[in-house]
Design an enzyme around this catalytic site. Structure first.
Site, PDB file in Angstrom:
ATOM      1  N   PRO A   1      -7.021  -1.093  -2.989  1.00 31.11           N
ATOM      2  CA  PRO A   1      -5.703  -1.740  -2.936  1.00 31.11           C
ATOM      3  C   PRO A   1      -5.857  -3.255  -2.905  1.00 31.11           C
ATOM      4  O   PRO A   1      -5.902  -3.875  -1.831  1.00 31.11           O
ATOM      5  CB  PRO A   1      -5.110  -1.192  -1.631  1.00 31.11           C
ATOM      6  CG  PRO A   1      -6.300  -0.900  -0.774  1.00 31.11           C
ATOM      7  CD  PRO A   1      -7.397  -0.472  -1.709  1.00 31.11           C
TER       8      PRO A   1
ATOM      9  N   ALA B   1      -1.394  -3.866  -1.073  1.00 32.40           N
ATOM     10  CA  ALA B   1      -0.613  -3.645   0.137  1.00 32.40           C
ATOM     11  C   ALA B   1       0.838  -4.035  -0.124  1.00 32.40           C
ATOM     12  O   ALA B   1       1.122  -5.155  -0.567  1.00 32.40           O
ATOM     13  CB  ALA B   1      -1.181  -4.480   1.287  1.00 32.40           C
TER      14      ALA B   1
ATOM     15  N   GLN C   1      -0.029   1.498  -1.197  1.00 39.74           N
ATOM     16  CA  GLN C   1      -0.514   1.219   0.152  1.00 39.74           C
ATOM     17  C   GLN C   1       0.603   0.585   0.976  1.00 39.74           C
ATOM     18  O   GLN C   1       1.210  -0.409   0.553  1.00 39.74           O
ATOM     19  CB  GLN C   1      -1.730   0.298   0.145  1.00 39.74           C
ATOM     20  CG  GLN C   1      -2.386   0.229   1.526  1.00 39.74           C
ATOM     21  CD  GLN C   1      -3.499  -0.785   1.624  1.00 39.74           C
ATOM     22  OE1 GLN C   1      -3.276  -1.965   1.377  1.00 39.74           O
ATOM     23  NE2 GLN C   1      -4.694  -0.339   1.998  1.00 39.74           N
TER      24      GLN C   1
ATOM     25  N   TYR D   1      -4.337  -6.393  10.162  1.00 39.50           N
ATOM     26  CA  TYR D   1      -2.883  -6.353  10.022  1.00 39.50           C
ATOM     27  C   TYR D   1      -2.311  -5.529  11.177  1.00 39.50           C
ATOM     28  O   TYR D   1      -3.035  -5.107  12.066  1.00 39.50           O
ATOM     29  CB  TYR D   1      -2.503  -5.834   8.644  1.00 39.50           C
ATOM     30  CG  TYR D   1      -2.945  -6.760   7.532  1.00 39.50           C
ATOM     31  CD1 TYR D   1      -2.389  -8.038   7.418  1.00 39.50           C
ATOM     32  CD2 TYR D   1      -3.941  -6.389   6.636  1.00 39.50           C
ATOM     33  CE1 TYR D   1      -2.817  -8.913   6.423  1.00 39.50           C
ATOM     34  CE2 TYR D   1      -4.363  -7.258   5.635  1.00 39.50           C
ATOM     35  CZ  TYR D   1      -3.804  -8.520   5.540  1.00 39.50           C
ATOM     36  OH  TYR D   1      -4.224  -9.390   4.552  1.00 39.50           O
TER      37      TYR D   1
ATOM     38  N   ARG E   1      -6.477   3.765   5.590  1.00 37.22           N
ATOM     39  CA  ARG E   1      -7.637   2.868   5.523  1.00 37.22           C
ATOM     40  C   ARG E   1      -7.873   2.257   6.886  1.00 37.22           C
ATOM     41  O   ARG E   1      -6.937   1.788   7.541  1.00 37.22           O
ATOM     42  CB  ARG E   1      -7.405   1.783   4.472  1.00 37.22           C
ATOM     43  CG  ARG E   1      -8.490   0.703   4.460  1.00 37.22           C
ATOM     44  CD  ARG E   1      -8.425  -0.194   3.243  1.00 37.22           C
ATOM     45  NE  ARG E   1      -9.365   0.290   2.238  1.00 37.22           N
ATOM     46  CZ  ARG E   1      -9.989  -0.515   1.359  1.00 37.22           C
ATOM     47  NH1 ARG E   1      -9.764  -1.814   1.340  1.00 37.22           N
ATOM     48  NH2 ARG E   1     -10.826  -0.013   0.490  1.00 37.22           N
TER      49      ARG E   1
ATOM     50  N   GLY F   1     -13.497  -2.327  -5.706  1.00 40.59           N
ATOM     51  CA  GLY F   1     -12.685  -3.510  -5.925  1.00 40.59           C
ATOM     52  C   GLY F   1     -13.214  -4.392  -7.033  1.00 40.59           C
ATOM     53  O   GLY F   1     -12.726  -4.363  -8.161  1.00 40.59           O
TER      54      GLY F   1
END
Length: 350
Positions: free
Chosen positions: A17, A52, A94, A160, A208, A297
């Site tokens: 993501p 995200a 996500q 986060y 995740r 990624g």
């Protein structure tokens, strides 16, 4: 690869993501973001995941972030889900809330987190606020299902808001959402159980997590992952290791970080890993060690058809950094995405 809920993935390659800042100012999908993601579905990834996407207006962490908090986001989300599915990949969005890492200059709202930080202008979430944020994640998952996505991934990593709750150094809340690991992990677990209860039996739910850092010890993260695997609320857990071959930061933990988790019983839930997987050999090494899938990624940025290239050559290795802007444009990155990579990483864009 079959999972407890939702469609099987056609292979064990999943798109990470990745932040790309290509969405419109109001969080709606842009043509550039659509092209970037659909190209990875065309390229053969088993699971294609969005960046995200913020579930609450105050949780937006950067300008150009995809949103899933409002009716205005629905049309773009439906278009994206349809485009990914038509090309044979499983689609996921996500779900994210920035917490103290949200950007108040973008949101125009106070920044909130599990604890207050007056120097940074951060306000503590009340108990009812915590429950409202949990509900926002659940509502966003229902919105994703209604838009046609095959599933969602809960962003419980990278500092986060759900990861902030896990911080043993600072989360000393006494309302049941802090203190012990059971309390600190409660918001994440309630998000997962709430989504499982609110969505259909064919909807896929992943999560995740960060195995270390952000106030999280390896012992705590192992216990959390074990709990997630047992619960049945998650179809997969994705470990964001940053480097699959790294040692733990804690000097008294023996072996590689990856090996602290891959011996855990799965109970049908899949367990994947992410971090510097740049070749077919890297992926094979992770799978041989016990991972069920790999999340990619950097190699997916420069090779939109990475799974196809690996299938054609067991010796495939991703091209080395840096990359020219022309090459990145050929891989369906917009100037906005390329500028973001150039600003954030010294060795990514030539």
């Amino acid at each position: 690869m079959p999972l407890p809920h939702g469609p099987a993935w056609r292979n064990r390659w999943t798109l990470a993501p990745l932040t790309n800042k290509q969405s419109h100012v109001d969080g709606t999908l842009s043509d550039d973001e659509y092209a970037w993601l659909v190209a990875r579905a065309h390229g053969g990834f088993g699971l294609v995941m969005t960046c995200a996407a913020y579930v609450s207006p105050e949780g937006q962490a950067w300008r150009g972030q995809l949103g899933i908090s409002d009716d205005r986001h629905d049309a773009g989300l439906r278009r994206l889900a349809d485009g990914i599915r038509e090309l044979g990949a499983v689609s996921s969005i996500q779900l994210h809330h920035g917490g103290m890492r949200a950007d108040a200059t973008v949101t125009g709202r106070p920044t909130v987190a599990p604890w207050a930080d007056p120097e940074r202008g951060v306000e503590a979430l009340s108990t009812s606020d915590v429950q409202r944020v949990i509900d926002d994640f659940v509502r966003a998952a229902v919105r994703a299902e209604d838009a046609g996505f095959d599933g969602v991934e809960i962003h419980g990593a990278h500092g986060y808001v759900l990861c902030q709750f896990l911080d043993a150094r600072k989360n000393h809340r006494t309302d049941g959402y802090g203190g012990s690991l059971d309390g600190r992990s409660r918001p994440l677990r309630e998000v997962l159980s709430g989504i499982r209860a609110a969505t259909g039996p064919d909807f896929q739910v992943g999560v995740r997590v960060s195995p270390e850092g952000y106030g999280i010890t390896v012992a705590d993260s192992r216990a959390l992952v074990e709990q997630l695997l047992v619960s049945g609320d998650a179809d997969y857990v994705d470990l964001s290791l940053w480097d699959v071959a790294k040692a733990p930061r804690e000097p008294d933990v023996d072996g590689l970080l990856i090996d602290q988790y891959l011996d855990l019983p799965r109970h049908g839930t899949r367990l994947g890993v992410a971090g510097k997987i740049l070749s077919a050999q890297d992926a094979d090494w992770c799978l041989a060690r016990g991972a069920d899938f790999v999340t990619v990624g950097t190699a997916a940025i420069i090779h939109h058809d990475l799974p196809r290239l690996v299938a054609q050559s067991p010796d495939f290795v991703s091209d080395p950094q840096p990359f020219s802007r022309d090459r990145l444009r050929q891989e369906h990155l917009s100037p906005t995405f390329i500028d973001y990579l150039a600003e954030g990483w010294d060795d990514f864009v030539a």
